[in-house]
Design an enzyme around this catalytic site. Structure first.
Site, mmCIF file in Angstrom:
data_model
loop_
_atom_site.group_PDB
_atom_site.id
_atom_site.type_symbol
_atom_site.label_atom_id
_atom_site.label_comp_id
_atom_site.label_asym_id
_atom_site.label_seq_id
_atom_site.Cartn_x
_atom_site.Cartn_y
_atom_site.Cartn_z
ATOM 1 N N ARG A 134 0.833 -1.214 0.000
ATOM 2 C CA ARG A 134 0.000 0.000 0.000
ATOM 3 C C ARG A 134 0.863 1.258 0.000
ATOM 4 N NH1 ARG A 134 -3.361 -0.274 5.067
ATOM 5 N NH2 ARG A 134 -1.433 -1.207 5.773
ATOM 6 N N ASN B 296 -6.000 -2.823 2.484
ATOM 7 C CA ASN B 296 -5.944 -4.276 2.573
ATOM 8 C C ASN B 296 -7.353 -4.825 2.745
ATOM 9 O OD1 ASN B 296 -3.146 -4.415 2.432
ATOM 10 N ND2 ASN B 296 -2.876 -4.485 4.647
#
Length: 103
Positions: free
Chosen positions: A31, A50
């Site tokens: 990320r 996520n």
């Protein structure tokens, strides 16, 4: 549709690219690196988060060429972890994002 000003000064319709990235993409900084790439590309708004099933969900809004560049990066193999596949859909932007963030 919203409009954006491209790097060449032309006006382009903004788009929304939603991608689901599967593979070993959690607990590897995926990320963070996705956000960094979005910031490098510039003029993208959205997020990376996520999911409970091990995938990373990425939403990017901006000029089509900027969203396509992020999608190419997601698929290129230069990402942390191991991407097994990316599924994407395209649509109209919804707005409401303040830059590109990690959720």
């Amino acid at each position: 549709m919203a409009t954006t000003i491209g790097t060449t000064g032309t006006t382009a319709e903004a788009v929304r690219m939603t991608a689901w990235v599967r593979g070993r993409v959690q607990r590897v900084g995926f990320r963070w690196f996705t956000r960094e790439e979005a910031l490098r590309i510039g003029r993208l708004a959205g997020f990376a988060v996520n999911l409970g099933d091990g995938r990373v969900h990425v939403v990017a809004e901006g000029a089509p060429e900027h969203c396509e560049a992020l999608l190419r990066w997601l698929r290129a193999g230069d990402t942390p972890g191991e991407v097994e596949g990316v599924t994407e859909i395209w649509g109209s932007p919804r707005g409401g994002y303040d830059g590109f963030e990690i959720r």
